[in-house]
Design a protein around this motif. Structure first.
Motif, PDB file in Angstrom:
ATOM      1  N   GLY A 166     -83.517  -0.092  61.769  1.00  0.00           N
ATOM      2  CA  GLY A 166     -83.351   0.162  63.316  1.00  0.00           C
ATOM      3  C   GLY A 166     -82.129   0.984  63.690  1.00  0.00           C
ATOM      4  O   GLY A 166     -82.217   1.747  64.702  1.00  0.00           O
ATOM      5  N   ALA A 167     -80.904   0.746  62.926  1.00  0.00           N
ATOM      6  CA  ALA A 167     -79.858   1.473  63.121  1.00  0.00           C
ATOM      7  C   ALA A 167     -79.974   2.941  63.123  1.00  0.00           C
ATOM      8  O   ALA A 167     -79.167   3.729  63.672  1.00  0.00           O
ATOM      9  N   VAL A 168     -81.270   3.352  62.304  1.00  0.00           N
ATOM     10  CA  VAL A 168     -81.219   4.658  62.232  1.00  0.00           C
ATOM     11  C   VAL A 168     -82.534   5.404  62.923  1.00  0.00           C
ATOM     12  O   VAL A 168     -82.998   6.511  62.485  1.00  0.00           O
ATOM     13  N   GLN A 169     -83.393   4.357  63.542  1.00  0.00           N
ATOM     14  CA  GLN A 169     -84.579   4.820  64.013  1.00  0.00           C
ATOM     15  C   GLN A 169     -85.531   5.332  63.005  1.00  0.00           C
ATOM     16  O   GLN A 169     -86.767   5.770  63.374  1.00  0.00           O
ATOM     17  N   VAL A 170     -85.568   4.745  61.988  1.00  0.00           N
ATOM     18  CA  VAL A 170     -86.779   5.043  61.149  1.00  0.00           C
ATOM     19  C   VAL A 170     -87.622   4.121  61.166  1.00  0.00           C
ATOM     20  O   VAL A 170     -87.426   2.838  61.120  1.00  0.00           O
ATOM     21  N   LYS A 171     -89.015   4.631  61.345  1.00  0.00           N
ATOM     22  CA  LYS A 171     -89.962   3.717  61.477  1.00  0.00           C
ATOM     23  C   LYS A 171     -91.236   3.676  60.353  1.00  0.00           C
ATOM     24  O   LYS A 171     -91.728   2.805  60.128  1.00  0.00           O
ATOM     25  N   LYS A 172     -91.059   4.633  59.614  1.00  0.00           N
ATOM     26  CA  LYS A 172     -91.953   4.613  58.470  1.00  0.00           C
ATOM     27  C   LYS A 172     -91.102   4.601  57.077  1.00  0.00           C
ATOM     28  O   LYS A 172     -90.136   4.956  56.709  1.00  0.00           O
ATOM     29  N   MET A 173     -91.129   3.023  56.375  1.00  0.00           N
ATOM     30  CA  MET A 173     -90.501   2.726  55.423  1.00  0.00           C
ATOM     31  C   MET A 173     -90.990   3.106  54.307  1.00  0.00           C
ATOM     32  O   MET A 173     -90.098   2.563  53.227  1.00  0.00           O
ATOM     33  N   ARG A 174     -92.026   3.645  53.944  1.00  0.00           N
ATOM     34  CA  ARG A 174     -92.490   3.892  52.528  1.00  0.00           C
ATOM     35  C   ARG A 174     -92.593   2.722  51.680  1.00  0.00           C
ATOM     36  O   ARG A 174     -93.040   1.709  52.246  1.00  0.00           O
ATOM     37  N   HIS A 175     -91.987   2.844  50.475  1.00  0.00           N
ATOM     38  CA  HIS A 175     -92.039   1.784  49.493  1.00  0.00           C
ATOM     39  C   HIS A 175     -90.848   0.787  49.512  1.00  0.00           C
ATOM     40  O   HIS A 175     -91.080  -0.125  48.842  1.00  0.00           O
ATOM     41  N   THR A 176     -90.197   0.892  50.681  1.00  0.00           N
ATOM     42  CA  THR A 176     -89.039  -0.056  50.948  1.00  0.00           C
ATOM     43  C   THR A 176     -89.445  -1.622  50.713  1.00  0.00           C
ATOM     44  O   THR A 176     -88.940  -2.260  49.952  1.00  0.00           O
ATOM     45  N   LEU A 177     -90.469  -1.770  51.633  1.00  0.00           N
ATOM     46  CA  LEU A 177     -90.972  -3.042  51.780  1.00  0.00           C
ATOM     47  C   LEU A 177     -91.387  -3.812  50.521  1.00  0.00           C
ATOM     48  O   LEU A 177     -90.876  -4.719  49.907  1.00  0.00           O
ATOM     49  N   PRO A 178     -92.331  -3.121  49.720  1.00  0.00           N
ATOM     50  CA  PRO A 178     -92.956  -3.580  48.764  1.00  0.00           C
ATOM     51  C   PRO A 178     -91.975  -4.059  47.656  1.00  0.00           C
ATOM     52  O   PRO A 178     -91.825  -4.956  46.920  1.00  0.00           O
ATOM     53  N   ALA A 179     -91.103  -2.744  47.465  1.00  0.00           N
ATOM     54  CA  ALA A 179     -90.115  -2.976  46.491  1.00  0.00           C
ATOM     55  C   ALA A 179     -89.104  -4.184  46.701  1.00  0.00           C
ATOM     56  O   ALA A 179     -88.847  -5.038  45.745  1.00  0.00           O
ATOM     57  N   CYS A 180     -88.652  -4.197  47.833  1.00  0.00           N
ATOM     58  CA  CYS A 180     -87.909  -5.414  48.349  1.00  0.00           C
ATOM     59  C   CYS A 180     -88.629  -6.949  48.234  1.00  0.00           C
ATOM     60  O   CYS A 180     -87.940  -7.940  47.628  1.00  0.00           O
ATOM     61  N   LEU A 181     -89.885  -7.128  48.235  1.00  0.00           N
ATOM     62  CA  LEU A 181     -90.706  -8.216  48.288  1.00  0.00           C
ATOM     63  C   LEU A 181     -90.985  -8.515  46.783  1.00  0.00           C
ATOM     64  O   LEU A 181     -90.606  -9.596  46.368  1.00  0.00           O
ATOM     65  N   ILE A 182     -91.125  -7.465  45.942  1.00  0.00           N
ATOM     66  CA  ILE A 182     -91.223  -7.473  44.458  1.00  0.00           C
ATOM     67  C   ILE A 182     -90.079  -8.277  43.961  1.00  0.00           C
ATOM     68  O   ILE A 182     -89.907  -9.117  43.228  1.00  0.00           O
ATOM     69  N   ALA A 183     -88.765  -7.546  44.590  1.00  0.00           N
ATOM     70  CA  ALA A 183     -87.398  -8.030  43.918  1.00  0.00           C
ATOM     71  C   ALA A 183     -87.223  -9.586  44.444  1.00  0.00           C
ATOM     72  O   ALA A 183     -86.675 -10.494  43.816  1.00  0.00           O
ATOM     73  N   ASP A 184     -87.534  -9.917  45.880  1.00  0.00           N
ATOM     74  CA  ASP A 184     -87.532 -11.499  46.096  1.00  0.00           C
ATOM     75  C   ASP A 184     -88.341 -12.229  45.386  1.00  0.00           C
ATOM     76  O   ASP A 184     -87.809 -13.344  44.710  1.00  0.00           O
ATOM     77  N   ALA A 185     -89.797 -11.759  44.943  1.00  0.00           N
ATOM     78  CA  ALA A 185     -90.505 -12.649  43.942  1.00  0.00           C
ATOM     79  C   ALA A 185     -89.978 -13.016  42.672  1.00  0.00           C
ATOM     80  O   ALA A 185     -89.632 -13.879  42.321  1.00  0.00           O
ATOM     81  N   ALA A 186     -89.345 -11.654  42.406  1.00  0.00           N
ATOM     82  CA  ALA A 186     -88.429 -11.874  40.740  1.00  0.00           C
ATOM     83  C   ALA A 186     -87.378 -12.885  40.994  1.00  0.00           C
ATOM     84  O   ALA A 186     -87.110 -13.781  40.164  1.00  0.00           O
ATOM     85  N   GLY A 187     -86.543 -12.830  42.119  1.00  0.00           N
ATOM     86  CA  GLY A 187     -85.320 -13.764  42.146  1.00  0.00           C
ATOM     87  C   GLY A 187     -85.920 -15.272  42.389  1.00  0.00           C
ATOM     88  O   GLY A 187     -85.232 -16.061  41.794  1.00  0.00           O
TER      89      GLY A 187
END
Lengths: 190, 265
Positions: free
Chosen positions: A156-177
């Motif tokens: 939001g701070a940089v007004q980016v709306k298309k996040m590409r692979h960010t969300l899946p990568a973060c969720l995979i990392a969460d699952a791993a944690g």
């Protein structure tokens, strides 16, 4: 009152972390003074930007927080847990259902910080913070983040709306944690 | 991706709430705990509940449809308000830390930190040219997170995102560097998880720091997985940068800026 050397470990850690910020600030200012930086002007210039960023995030956070809260209010999570306990009971895994108390924590953790804190407090009051489940939940809570909140605010701070692979990568990392927390709890605390 | 999740959460939430209300009105009234809690909360705020609110409560308890609808409506309004409150609350801390960061930057401290950790940063964020302010801001954010200084970490992280945005050729689409930075950030490398210790102390734990070793190991696992996942997923075609733009635009600039710097004098 006790002296510095008699403090329990936790208090030492707490004291240490409380002093990190003042010491960092002092270091910055002393160093800047040595370099003859016009500090006051420099501070104000930086601080101005802080205001813009904070205001810019508002629409993004409203959009995200609102759907998450509505989703929680429907009671979906509570019922999901009941269903999983029932299924596991029928599969002959009834002995492990106690561990399932950490399942809502694992599911809520990426979505809502306050929600996760609520679940953690529930776990602490039903099982105790020093029980196996309590320690597993602590490890899980400490090793993951409120992913959706962080992603929303940061993009939001940089007004980016298309996040590409960010969300899946973060969720995979969460699952791993989360998996690591469960496995480590069985190794260290069981 | 986020569009779909957003839409799915809303439809699932409202749809499930509706289905639950139908189920409840068939099986008989058993108001949900959340609704009762909310009623209790609002009662506390308003002081002693008068006859009208008590009548309303009785009506809500009798009618699961009314209860669920009210809960969903109230929640959406409250969520919007709390989102604004969070952002307004951020203003002070943002101004404080971005002010301090600017002093540190002018004093050359941020550059010194960036220079010291350059190999690691170069490996993690090959698209960010050496000496770019984004490097320093990201390092400050990661250090603040490691020390468990959540309050300081957010402003520094947002500053880092803005610096990364200056390297972004698309402006509305995330770059690889942004994805990597967020993956590292949300997998939360923490050396001193003060919040957890705080919760445990508040719940009368005999040994609040017992899970520290476990937390450290779990965060190392999740951060490692985060870096690997972000690297791996960046190669998938569905996550490619749009409009045939080069995958990582400023990647050549490292050598070209090196050359440019040499030519400059």
């Amino acid at each position: 009152m006790h002296s510095l050397f008699e403090m329990p470990f936790r208090e030492v850690m707490d004291t240490f972390s409380q002093w990190v910020i003042p010491v960092v600030m002092l270091l910055i200012v002393v160093w800047a003074a040595l370099k003859r930086v016009p500090m006051y002007e420099s501070f104000v210039t930086g601080a101005k930007e802080g205001f813009d960023v904070a205001v810019m995030i508002i629409p993004y956070l409203v959009a995200m927080l609102f759907v998450i809260k509505v989703f929680m209010a429907s009671g979906f999570f509570d019922d999901l847990k009941t269903a999983v306990v029932w299924v596991m009971g029928h599969m002959g895994l009834g002995a492990y259902t106690e561990t399932l108390d950490v399942l809502p924590l694992a599911l809520i953790r990426p979505l809502s910080g306050s929600g996760a804190q609520g679940v953690l407090n529930d776990i602490y009051s039903t099982h105790g913070p020093d029980s196996f489940i309590g320690l597993m939940a602590s490890t899980m809570m400490g090793s993951t983040e409120t992913t959706f909140y962080v992603i929303t605010v940061y993009f939001g701070a940089v007004q980016v709306k298309k996040m590409r692979h960010t969300l899946p990568a973060c969720l995979i990392a969460d699952a791993a944690g989360i998996i690591a927390a469960v496995v480590l709890a069985y190794i260290l605390f069981a | 991706m986020l569009n779909k999740i957003w839409c799915a959460l809303l439809i699932l939430g409202i749809g499930y709430g509706f289905a639950k209300a139908v189920y409840r009105s068939v099986t008989g009234p058993s108001p949900s705990r959340t609704v009762l809690d909310q009623e209790a909360d609002s009662g506390k705020e308003e002081g002693v509940p008068d006859e009208k609110t008590r009548a309303d409560q009785a009506k809500i308890e009798r009618n699961p449809f009314l209860a669920m609808g009210k809960s969903l409506t109230d929640t959406s309004v409250q969520a919007a308000e709390s989102a604004v409150a969070i952002c307004i609350g951020l203003i002070g801390i943002m101004a404080l830390w971005l002010g301090m960061l600017n002093v540190a930057k002018d004093a050359g401290l941020v550059d010194a930190l960036a220079r010291a950790l350059r190999p690691a940063v170069r490996w993690l964020f090959p698209d960010v040219p050496d000496g770019h302010p984004a490097q320093g801001a990201m390092l400050m954010n990661i250090s603040a997170n490691m020390l468990g200084l959540g309050n300081a970490a957010t402003p520094l992280g947002l500053k880092a995102m803005r610096e990364l945005q200056t390297l972004n050729p698309t402006k509305e689409t995330a770059t690889n560097a942004m994805a990597t930075f967020l993956a590292i950030n949300t997998s939360s490398v923490t050396l001193i998880p003060m919040t957890i210790i705080g919760y445990r102390v508040a719940n009368q734990s005999d040994n609040p720091v017992e899970p520290l070793a476990g937390i450290l190991m779990a965060t190392i696992v999740s951060t490692t997985v985060a870096i690997l996942a972000v690297r791996f997923l960046a190669r998938w075609r569905i996550f490619a940068m749009p409009q045939g733009l080069p995958q990582s635009p400023p990647i050549q600039t490292r050598s070209s800026t090196d050359r440019a710097e040499k030519q400059e004098p």
